[in-house]
Design an enzyme around this catalytic site. Sequence first.
Site, PDB file in Angstrom:
ATOM      1  N   HIS A 288       0.837  -1.204   0.000  1.00 44.32           N
ATOM      2  CA  HIS A 288       0.000   0.000   0.000  1.00 44.32           C
ATOM      3  C   HIS A 288       0.875   1.259   0.000  1.00 44.32           C
ATOM      4  CE1 HIS A 288      -3.639   2.338   1.346  1.00 44.32           C
ATOM      5  NE2 HIS A 288      -2.688   3.126   1.825  1.00 44.32           N
ATOM      6  N   GLU A 289       1.854   1.286   0.865  1.00 48.08           N
ATOM      7  CA  GLU A 289       2.683   2.494   0.979  1.00 48.08           C
ATOM      8  C   GLU A 289       3.542   2.719  -0.273  1.00 48.08           C
ATOM      9  OE1 GLU A 289       2.208   4.673   3.156  1.00 48.08           O
ATOM     10  OE2 GLU A 289       0.824   3.466   4.331  1.00 48.08           O
TER      11      GLU A 289
ATOM     12  N   HIS B 222       1.553   4.356  -2.984  1.00 40.13           N
ATOM     13  CA  HIS B 222       1.371   5.817  -2.912  1.00 40.13           C
ATOM     14  C   HIS B 222       2.517   6.523  -3.654  1.00 40.13           C
ATOM     15  CE1 HIS B 222      -2.128   6.456  -0.450  1.00 40.13           C
ATOM     16  NE2 HIS B 222      -1.654   5.830   0.601  1.00 40.13           N
TER      17      HIS B 222
ATOM     18  N   GLU C 298      -6.380   6.453  -1.675  1.00 38.91           N
ATOM     19  CA  GLU C 298      -6.293   5.309  -0.756  1.00 38.91           C
ATOM     20  C   GLU C 298      -6.790   4.034  -1.437  1.00 38.91           C
ATOM     21  OE1 GLU C 298      -4.719   5.230   1.926  1.00 38.91           O
ATOM     22  OE2 GLU C 298      -4.436   7.362   2.217  1.00 38.91           O
TER      23      GLU C 298
HETATM   24 ZN   LIG Z   1      -2.595   5.194   2.253  1.00 34.90          ZN
END
Ligand SMILES: [Zn+2]
Length: 268
Positions: free
Chosen positions: A136-137, A140, A196
Amino acid sequence: MKIKHIFGIGAIALTVVACTTNPITGRSSLQLANNSEILTMSAQEYKSTLDKSKVISGTADAKRVVNVGSRIKSAAERYYQSIGRSADLANYSWEFNLIQSNELNAWCMPGGKVAVYTGILPITKNENGLAVVLGHEVSHALAGHGNERISQAMVAQYGGAILGGTISNAQWANVFEKVYPIGSQVALLKYGRNQESEADEMGLYLMSMAGFDPREAIPFWGRMEAASNGARQPEFLSTHPNPETRIADINKDLPKALEYYRAAGGKI
Ligand SMILES: [Zn+2]
């Protein structure tokens, strides 16, 4: 000193008005700011954050963070190379650090500067759980979400003047200070809900390409939701889709993720 550095961004960025398409999710985003400048600033902020934190190194946990993060990074690089988009990652300089803190948190600055807090490790529980967080990170950063937030703030504040090229350096600096508050951490940047969701989807695919079982994302988010109930929202629960939507989205993306997982040698 930082303000002076920021002034350099405007003149370069004004020459380009660009949309970028994410090769993994297909989502288009506005990327107006100059990436090399953002990455330079991000690296400075990251170093300053680490200097102020207790960084854990040499332990099994710290090695696991580096190992899982590096596998996901390498999987992403292989994928970008396979589709002829390696240039997108040319200026990235990945780092994965474990920071001593009770917070249930992890974050990634533009350019691949990642931090995981020890407080989240009981929730990740194992490598697969950690891969959900790091996927997830990392996403980004890969998706240019920092640049997109800056771009959105610029358009909101100055609108057509950006296209007309009449934004002054001081105005650029003003927007930067709002999006990346000077004197605080770039990591505190808040992402939007669609960002997100994109990080969830892209992260699921990347962890799968790296050989981590994407089915583990569902119990991980369940543990995360239970543990953070009522507490301050960590980065990846801020402006997040509600838990039911998040699980439904993951279930929707799982068949594709499992294809990547199988291709990486994972057992279904
Ligand atoms: Zn996030």
